[in-house]
Write a protein that holds these residues in place. Structure first.
Motif, short mmCIF file in Angstrom:
data_model
loop_
_atom_site.label_atom_id
_atom_site.label_comp_id
_atom_site.label_asym_id
_atom_site.label_seq_id
_atom_site.Cartn_x
_atom_site.Cartn_y
_atom_site.Cartn_z
N LEU A 85 0.86 -1.17 0.00
CA LEU A 85 0.00 0.00 0.00
C LEU A 85 0.90 1.22 0.00
O LEU A 85 1.55 1.51 0.97
CB LEU A 85 -0.88 0.04 1.26
N LYS A 86 0.91 1.92 -1.14
CA LYS A 86 1.73 3.12 -1.16
C LYS A 86 0.88 4.27 -0.66
O LYS A 86 -0.12 4.62 -1.26
CB LYS A 86 2.17 3.42 -2.59
N THR A 87 1.28 4.87 0.44
CA THR A 87 0.52 6.01 0.93
C THR A 87 0.69 7.18 0.00
O THR A 87 -0.17 8.01 -0.17
CB THR A 87 0.98 6.46 2.33
N ASP A 88 1.88 7.27 -0.58
CA ASP A 88 2.03 8.29 -1.62
C ASP A 88 1.96 7.57 -2.92
O ASP A 88 2.94 7.00 -3.37
CB ASP A 88 3.39 8.99 -1.51
N SER A 89 0.82 7.47 -3.48
CA SER A 89 0.71 6.75 -4.75
C SER A 89 1.58 7.47 -5.76
O SER A 89 1.60 8.69 -5.82
CB SER A 89 -0.74 6.71 -5.20
N ILE A 125 0.24 17.14 -6.54
CA ILE A 125 -0.70 16.87 -5.46
C ILE A 125 0.10 16.46 -4.23
O ILE A 125 0.83 15.47 -4.27
CB ILE A 125 -1.72 15.80 -5.86
N PHE A 126 0.00 17.22 -3.19
CA PHE A 126 0.77 16.99 -1.96
C PHE A 126 -0.19 16.37 -0.95
O PHE A 126 -0.92 17.07 -0.26
CB PHE A 126 1.34 18.31 -1.43
N ALA A 127 -0.15 15.06 -0.90
CA ALA A 127 -1.13 14.35 -0.07
C ALA A 127 -0.43 13.64 1.08
O ALA A 127 0.79 13.48 1.09
CB ALA A 127 -1.89 13.35 -0.93
N ASN A 128 -1.22 13.21 2.02
CA ASN A 128 -0.76 12.37 3.13
C ASN A 128 0.30 13.03 4.00
O ASN A 128 1.10 12.35 4.63
CB ASN A 128 -0.19 11.04 2.60
N GLY A 129 0.29 14.35 4.02
CA GLY A 129 1.27 15.02 4.87
C GLY A 129 0.72 15.41 6.22
O GLY A 129 1.45 15.77 7.13
N ASP A 180 6.27 13.55 -2.73
CA ASP A 180 6.21 12.33 -1.91
C ASP A 180 6.92 12.47 -0.57
O ASP A 180 7.03 11.50 0.17
CB ASP A 180 6.76 11.13 -2.69
N ARG A 181 7.38 13.64 -0.26
CA ARG A 181 7.92 13.83 1.08
C ARG A 181 7.86 15.28 1.50
O ARG A 181 7.86 16.19 0.68
CB ARG A 181 9.36 13.30 1.19
#
Lengths: 221, 447
Positions: free
Chosen positions: A187-191, B167-171, B205-206
Motif C-alpha cells: 500500500l503506497k501512501t504516496d501513490s 498533489i501533496f497528499a498524506n502530509g 512524496d515527502r
C-alpha cells in the motif's frame, strides 16, 4: 480543463466609486465605547459548565472533531471547574441546565485523574511519535494554575460521570503515521502519481482487502 | 479535469435562488495574486473561481479595472478516509498564489488534508490545416488529399486551461489551516492543528516536519496551531499563532525542528477583563506579516493587533473591532459564534488594516491617523458604483438615524474572508456566498 470565463449570473461583483479622497474614512467615527447599560446577567458557573459539557459531548459525536474547538471548550471547562471549586460555599442555583440533558453533579470530587478521563486512544498499542519527541523543557502552555502538577492540565473530575458513553478518548489520537509504507509495503501512501494525473480517489479493492485481512487477523504483518 | 467541460454546465452551476444559500457556494477563502491582476476565491464545494481585472480602456471608462470571471475549476472533491471511516470535506481552506515566473499562473489550493498545485494557462491560437485531419479532427478521405500543407497557428477565442501539476497528499493527520509560499519560490509550508510541514514545490512524496506541538500524551493537549506564514523577505523565518493567543517566530537556520521559537510574542491577560472566555477570545484566528516585513498583524475575537518584530512583550497597536460584544460573550459562546475565525489584511503600503465582523460589516483602521470606519457589504445597502456609507453600531444611549443596535446585528452574516490588492485601493470581501469588490477610483494610488 478548458473553459471560457463567463461572468457569473446573480453574483455580479459590485464596484463602488467614492467621491472623496479618503473614501474609507468618510464620516469616520470611532466605534462607540460600550455604554454602561445593564448587560444581561451572566450565566451562573454551573450553567456554563453544563453548556460546556454539552458542547464537548456534541463535538465528540462528530465524525472528526474540530480540535481547536475541542481544546478551547475543554480549557474553558477547566477554568469554570477551578472557579467552582474555589467557591464551594457559593449557592448553586437550582434552575435546570438550559441546554444539557445530562444530570448535574456540581459537587463531584475533583480527584479523578486526567489519565482515566482523557485517555489517549491509541488504536495500536505502542503507537507513539518518537521521532518528534516534544522537548519537555520548552512547554508551550502558560504556567499552570497554582496547586496543580506543573505541566499537567487540571483534572476534570466530573467529566467521567457526566459524559454518557464514558469518554473513550477526548482527544483521539488520530495520528496514523505508523501506518506508513513500512507496515503495508503494497500500500503506497504516496501513490506514485505522475505530475499530470490527478491522484486516485483512495485505495483500490485489492489493497482494501489486504488491509481488512490484517485488521481481522487472518494476515500477519 | 476533462478538457471538454461543457460551458453551459458551468454557467448553470452558478445559478441560484436568492432566497437561500447553497452551502457549497459559501466562499471560504479569497486571495489576490502578486500583481493584483487576478483574484481567486475558493468555496465549500471545493471549487475555485479566478477573476481577472479588465485592462483599463479609454473607450469604456466605466468598465475600468472591473474584475470578471477568468476561470472556474473543481479543485477538490469530497474524499473518504478508509482507515478512519471519515469523510474529508472538499471545502477550500486556503489559496495561495505562486509568484509568476513565466506566462502561466500557478496557485496552491488546500482542503483539510491535501494541497494541490494548479497551473493556469491561456490558449489563444490553434493549429489549422492538418494534412490528415479535417477541422473537426476527423480523418480525411485520403483520396481527397492532393497536396502537402504546413499547419499554421491561427488566432482563436481565448481559452483558459487549468491543470493540476502537483498533489501533496498524506502530509497531515490533522486539519490544514494555513499554507504559505516561501520567498525563495521553491518551498512552501502547510500547517495543521498540531504540526507544520515544509514542502518543496516540485516534490510531492515527502515533506519535512518543522514544528510539532503534539504532546506525548494527548490528554495534555491544551493548545493548537491556528495560523502560520513565512516572512515576506527572509526565507528562514516564519511565524505561527496559537489558540492561546501567542505568536512564535521561528528560524529554520537554528535547527531542523523549530519547536523552540526564536521569539515568543504574547500579551499578558488584562486582569480587569478576565472571564471564563478570556482564552477563547484571545485565540488568534489569523496572522499576516506586513509587506515591509517589520510588523505582524493578528486577529483575535474582539481586536486586531499590530506587533513589531522587535518587541515581544506586547503589541504596538491594538484596535477594537467590536468591543460591544464583550458583554455578550456568554451568548456568543452558546451559539458558537465566539469560535468564528476572522481574517485580517494589510493594504499595500501597510498604513491601513482591515478585518471583517458580523452583520456583513467590515472595519478599516488607518494606522497613521488612528481613524477607523465600519462599512457594510450587502446588496440592499449598496448599488453598483455608489459610495459606501459608513455604518455605526450603537449600544444604547443616543441613537442616530441608520445606526444599528447591537441586538439587531445578524450573527449569521459574518465576513470572515477579506483581501486587499497588493498595490491599489481595491478590496475583495466575501459575504457568505457573495463576493464584493470595492475600489477607490479617485485615489487608486497608495499613499
Amino acid at each position: 480543463m478548458l473553459c471560457k470565463g463567463v461572468k457569473r449570473k446573480r453574483e455580479e461583483e459590485e464596484e463602488q466609486e467614492p467621491a472623496s479622497q479618503d473614501w474609507w474614512l468618510e464620516e469616520a467615527s470611532s466605534s462607540p465605547s460600550p455604554q454602561a447599560e445593564a448587560s444581561p446577567a451572566p450565566l451562573p458557573p454551573s450553567s456554563l459548565f453544563n453548556l460546556s459539557i454539552f458542547k464537548l459531548h456534541h463535538g465528540l459525536r462528530r465524525g472528526e472533531p474540530d480540535l481547536r474547538h475541542l481544546v478551547l471548550v475543554v480549557n474553558t471547562l477547566r477554568r469554570i471547574q477551578s472557579s467552582m471549586a474555589l467557591e464551594p460555599s457559593a449557592p448553586e442555583p437550582p434552575s435546570p441546565a438550559p441546554v444539557s440533558p445530562l444530570p448535574v453533579v456540581p459537587d463531584a470530587p475533583m480527584c479523578t485523574s486526567v489519565s482515566t478521563l482523557l485517555d489517549d486512544l491509541s488504536h495500536i498499542e505502542g503507537l507513539s511519535d518518537t521521532q518528534t519527541a516534544f522537548p519537555e523543557d520548552a512547554p508551550l502552555s502558560r504556567p499552570p494554575e497554582p496547586g496543580l502538577d506543573p505541566g499537567r492540565p487540571a483534572p476534570l473530575g466530573s467529566l467521567e460521570i457526566l459524559l454518557e458513553d464514558g469518554l473513550e478518548g477526548l482527544f483521539d489520537d488520530i495520528d496514523t503515521s505508523m501506518y506508513d509504507c513500512e507496515l503495508w509495503p503494497n500500500l503506497k501512501t504516496d501513490s506514485g502519481e505522475t505530475e499530470d494525473k490527478t491522484q486516485g480517489p483512495g485505495l483500490d479493492v485489492s489493497e482494501l482487502d489486504y488491509l481488512m485481512d490484517v485488521l481481522v487477523g487472518t494476515q500477519t504483518l | 479535469m476533462g478538457e471538454d467541460a461543457d460551458a453551459r454546465k458551468i454557467n448553470h452551476s452558478f445559478l441560484r435562488d436568492h432566497s437561500y444559500v447553497t452551502e457549497a457556494d459559501i466562499i471560504s477563502t479569497v486571495e489576490f495574486n502578486h500583481t493584483g491582476e487576478l483574484l481567486a476565491t475558493g468555496d465549500k464545494g471545493g471549487r475555485v473561481v479566478i477573476f481577472q481585472r479588465e485592462p483599463e480602456s479609454k473607450n469604456e471608462p466605466h468598465t475600468q479595472g472591473e474584475y470578471n470571471v477568468y476561470s472556474t475549476f473543481q479543485s477538490h472533491e469530497p474524499e473518504f478516509d478508509y482507515l478512519k471511516s471519515l469523510e474529508i470535506e472538499e471545502k477550500i481552506n486556503k489559496i495561495k498564489w505562486l509568484p509568476q515566473q513565466n506566462a502561466a499562473h500557478s496557485l496552491l489550493s488546500t482542503n483539510d488534508k491535501t494541497i494541490k498545485l494548479w497551473k493556469v494557462t491561456e490558449r489563444d491560437k490553434r493549429p489549422e490545416g492538418y494534412n490528415l485531419k479535417d477541422e473537426e479532427g476527423k480523418l480525411k478521405d485520403l483520396s481527397t488529399v492532393t497536396s502537402l500543407q504546413v499547419p499554421v497557428l491561427k488566432p482563436m477565442d481565448l481559452m483558459v486551461e487549468v491543470s493540476p501539476r502537483r498533489i501533496f497528499a498524506n502530509g497531515h493527520t490533522y486539519h490544514i489551516n494555513s499554507i504559505s509560499v516561501n520567498s525563495d519560490c521553491e518551498t512552501y509550508m502547510s500547517a495543521d492543528d498540531l504540526r507544520i510541514n515544509l514542502w518543496h514545490l516540485a516534490i510531492t512524496d515527502r515533506s519535512f516536519n518543522i514544528v510539532d506541538i503534539k504532546p506525548a500524551n494527548m490528554e495534555d493537549l491544551t493548545e493548537v496551531i491556528t495560523a502560520s506564514e513565512f516572512h515576506p523577505h527572509h526565507c528562514n523565518l516564519f511565524v505561527y499563532s496559537s489558540s492561546k493567543g501567542s505568536l512564535r517566530l521561528c528560524d529554520m537556520r537554528a535547527s531542523a525542528l523549530c519547536d523552540k521559537h526564536s521569539k515568543l510574542f504574547e500579551e499578558p491577560e488584562d486582569p480587569s477583563n478576565r472571564s471564563f472566555f478570556s482564552e477563547i477570545i484571545s485565540s488568534v484566528s489569523d496572522v499576516k506579516f506586513s509587506h515591509s516585513g517589520r510588523f505582524m498583524l493578528t486577529r483575535d475575537y474582539l481586536t486586531v493587533k499590530v506587533w513589531d518584530l522587535n518587541m515581544e512583550t506586547k503589541p504596538i497597536e491594538t484596535y477594537q473591532v467590536h468591543d460591544y460584544l464583550r458583554s455578550k460573550l456568554c451568548s456568543l459562546y452558546e451559539n458558537d459564534c465566539i469560535f468564528d475565525k476572522f481574517e485580517c489584511a494589510w493594504n499595500g503600503s501597510d498604513s491601513v488594516i482591515m478585518t471583517g465582523a458580523y452583520n456583513n460589516f467590515f472595519r478599516m483602521f488607518d494606522r497613521n491617523t488612528k481613524r477607523d470606519v465600519t462599512l457594510e457589504a450587502s446588496r440592499e445597502s449598496s448599488k453598483p458604483r455608489a459610495i459606501l456609507k459608513p455604518r455605526r453600531v450603537c449600544v444604547g444611549g443616543k441613537r442616530r438615524k441608520d445606526d444599528i443596535s447591537v441586538d439587531s446585528l445578524d450573527f449569521t452574516k459574518k465576513i470572515l474572508h477579506t483581501a486587499w490588492h497588493p498595490a491599489e485601493n481595491i478590496i475583495a470581501i466575501a459575504a457568505t456566498n457573495n463576493l464584493y469588490i470595492f475600489q477607490d477610483k479617485v485615489n487608486s494610488e497608495m499613499h
